[in-house]
Enzyme design. Structure first.
Site, PDB file in Angstrom:
ATOM      1  N   ASN A  36       0.873  -1.178   0.000  1.00 28.25           N
ATOM      2  CA  ASN A  36       0.000   0.000   0.000  1.00 28.25           C
ATOM      3  C   ASN A  36       0.911   1.228   0.000  1.00 28.25           C
ATOM      4  OD1 ASN A  36      -1.802   2.058   0.528  1.00 28.25           O
ATOM      5  ND2 ASN A  36      -2.251   1.413   2.635  1.00 28.25           N
ATOM      6  N   LYS A  76       0.149   4.263  -0.247  1.00 30.35           N
ATOM      7  CA  LYS A  76      -0.506   5.439   0.387  1.00 30.35           C
ATOM      8  C   LYS A  76      -0.301   6.682  -0.472  1.00 30.35           C
ATOM      9  CE  LYS A  76       0.191   3.280   4.846  1.00 30.35           C
ATOM     10  NZ  LYS A  76       0.223   3.430   6.276  1.00 30.35           N
ATOM     11  N   SER A  99       3.581  -2.476  10.324  1.00 31.69           N
ATOM     12  CA  SER A  99       5.041  -2.520  10.458  1.00 31.69           C
ATOM     13  C   SER A  99       5.632  -3.880  10.066  1.00 31.69           C
ATOM     14  CB  SER A  99       5.465  -2.112  11.874  1.00 31.69           C
ATOM     15  OG  SER A  99       5.061  -0.777  12.135  1.00 31.69           O
ATOM     16  N   GLU A 138      -5.233  -5.219  10.696  1.00 31.91           N
ATOM     17  CA  GLU A 138      -4.181  -4.226  10.893  1.00 31.91           C
ATOM     18  C   GLU A 138      -4.426  -3.480  12.207  1.00 31.91           C
ATOM     19  OE1 GLU A 138      -2.321  -2.942   6.957  1.00 31.91           O
ATOM     20  OE2 GLU A 138      -4.137  -1.774   7.167  1.00 31.91           O
ATOM     21  N   GLU A 189      -6.581   4.442   8.102  1.00 34.96           N
ATOM     22  CA  GLU A 189      -6.376   5.881   7.863  1.00 34.96           C
ATOM     23  C   GLU A 189      -7.624   6.500   7.269  1.00 34.96           C
ATOM     24  OE1 GLU A 189      -2.729   5.427   5.683  1.00 34.96           O
ATOM     25  OE2 GLU A 189      -1.765   4.750   7.530  1.00 34.96           O
ATOM     26  N   GLY A 210       2.696   1.906  10.757  1.00 34.65           N
ATOM     27  CA  GLY A 210       3.650   3.001  10.595  1.00 34.65           C
ATOM     28  C   GLY A 210       4.372   3.386  11.874  1.00 34.65           C
ATOM     29  N   HIS A 244      -9.344   1.053   5.054  1.00 36.78           N
ATOM     30  CA  HIS A 244      -8.047   1.185   5.736  1.00 36.78           C
ATOM     31  C   HIS A 244      -8.226   2.092   6.954  1.00 36.78           C
ATOM     32  CE1 HIS A 244      -3.891   2.322   6.525  1.00 36.78           C
ATOM     33  NE2 HIS A 244      -3.551   1.223   5.873  1.00 36.78           N
TER      34      HIS A 244
HETATM   35  C1  PEP Z   1      -0.537  -0.115   5.919  1.00 34.11           C
HETATM   36  O1  PEP Z   1      -0.374   0.820   5.170  1.00 34.11           O
HETATM   37  O2  PEP Z   1      -1.584  -0.755   5.822  1.00 34.11           O
HETATM   38  C2  PEP Z   1       0.507  -0.460   6.879  1.00 34.11           C
HETATM   39  C3  PEP Z   1       0.365  -1.551   7.568  1.00 34.11           C
HETATM   40  O3  PEP Z   1       1.590   0.384   6.987  1.00 34.11           O
HETATM   41  P1  PEP Z   1       3.033   0.032   7.635  1.00 34.11           P
HETATM   42  O4  PEP Z   1       3.479  -1.247   6.994  1.00 34.11           O
HETATM   43  O5  PEP Z   1       3.895   1.195   7.259  1.00 34.11           O
HETATM   44  O6  PEP Z   1       2.845  -0.104   9.096  1.00 34.11           O
END
Ligand code: PEP
Length: 249
Positions: A9, A11, A213, A167, A97, A173, A95
Site C-alpha cells: 500500500n 498510500k 510494520s 491491521e 487511515e 507506521g 483502511h
Molecule cells: C498499511 O499501510 O496498511 C501499513 C500496515 O503500513 P506500515 O506497513 O507502514 O505499518
C-alpha cells in the site's frame, strides 16, 4: 491451501515517475515469483502507468479506495469502473487511515465492498483495533463489529472473492508489530467469525492478511502462523529491495 498474498500500500507517496520506477525495479526483482500473489496499490494518479509498466508481469495492481456510486456528481471520487479501466484488479477498502481521517464507517465499507464485488474487483477489507481498545481488552469485540458490519448481507459466493486484512492501528507506521501470537489470535477469531457468517469451506478460502510494520525481518515468523495468509505492507513496500525481500520471505 491458501496462496499467500503480499500487498504493498503505497498510500500518498510516489509521484508518477517514482511510481513507475518503483514498479519497474520491483518487477526486476520478483518477476519470476509464482508461488505467491504480489500486489501493489499506487495512488490513483499512477495506477494507469504502473499497470502499463507491469502489463506482462506477475505483479497485480490495485486501488487504495473507491466510491460506491457508478458515476455522477461526486466531486473527487473514483468509481469501481474507473479503477478497472486503468488496470486495477484489487481495491483496499476501510483502511484505518480512511476510518480515522475520512469518516469511513462499517456502513460505508459495506457499500464499497458491494460495489467492488459487483464490478469484479477483489476487495481487501481492513479491520483493526486502536491502542486504547487493545489496552481495554476490547480488541475482539471491535473486530467482530467491523467484520459483521463490513461484510453484512454478503452472499457466500461473493464472500469467497474477498480478502480481509487485520491491521492493529497501533502497529501501522509505528515500527511496533503485533507479536505473531497476538496476530494469530485475532486471525483465528476472524476465521471463526467467517465460519459463522458463511460456512467452513468459504472461511477456509478467504485470505486474511496481517498489516502493521511488516518488514523483511519479521514477515517469516508472521507467515508461520496458521491463519496468516500474507501481508498488507505500507512503509516497507516503498523500496523495491525491501518489498522484494519481503515477498521472497
Ligand atoms: C498499511 O499501510 O496498511 C501499513 C500496515 O503500513 P506500515 O506497513 O507502514 O505499518
Amino acid at each position: 491451501m491458501r496462496k499467500p498474498l503480499l500487498a504493498g500500500n503505497w498510500k500518498m507517496n510516489t509521484v508518477l515517475q517514482e511510481s513507475v520506477q518503483l514498479a519497474e525495479a520491483l518487477n526486476k526483482l520478483v518477476g519470476d515469483v509464482n508461488d505467491r500473489d504480489i500486489l501493489v496499490c499506487p495512488p490513483f494518479t499512477a495506477i494507469n502507468s504502473v499497470a502499463e509498466a507491469l502489463r506482462n508481469s506477475v505483479i497485480m495492481v490495485g486501488g487504495q479506495d473507491l466510491f460506491w456510486e457508478e458515476k455522477g456528481a461526486f466531486t473527487g471520487q473514483v468509481s469501481p469502473k474507473m479503477l478497472k479501466s486503468v488496470g486495477a484488479s484489487y481495491v483496499i477498502i476501510g483502511h484505518s487511515e480512511r476510518r480515522q481521517f475520512f469518516a469511513e464507517t462499517d456502513e460505508t465499507v459495506n457499500k464499497k465492498l458491494c460495489a467492488a464485488l459487483a464490478n469484479n474487483l477483489h476487495p481487501i477489507i481492513c479491520v483493526g483495533e486502536m491502542l486504547a481498545e487493545r489496552e481495554n481488552n476490547t480488541t475482539l469485540k471491535v473486530i467482530e463489529k467491523q467484520i459483521k458490519g463490513g461484510l453484512k448481507g454478503l452472499a457466500v459466493g461473493d464472500a469467497q472473492r474477498i480478502t480481509v486484512a487485520y491491521e492493529p492501528v497501533w502497529a501501522i507506521g509505528t515500527g511496533k508489530t503485533a507479536t505473531p501470537e497476538q496476530a494469530q489470535e485475532v486471525h483465528a477469531f476472524i476465521r471463526k467469525l467467517l465460519v459463522e457468517m458463511f460456512d467452513k469451506p468459504t472461511a477456509e478460502i478467504i485470505r486474511i492478511l496481517y498489516g502493521g510494520s511488516v518488514t523483511p525481518d519479521n514477515i517469516k515468523v508472521l507467515m508461520a502462523q496458521a491463519d496468516i495468509d500474507g501481508g498488507l505492507v505500507g512503509g516497507a513496500s516503498l523500496k523495491a529491495d525491501s518489498f522484494a525481500k519481503l515477498v521472497k520471505y
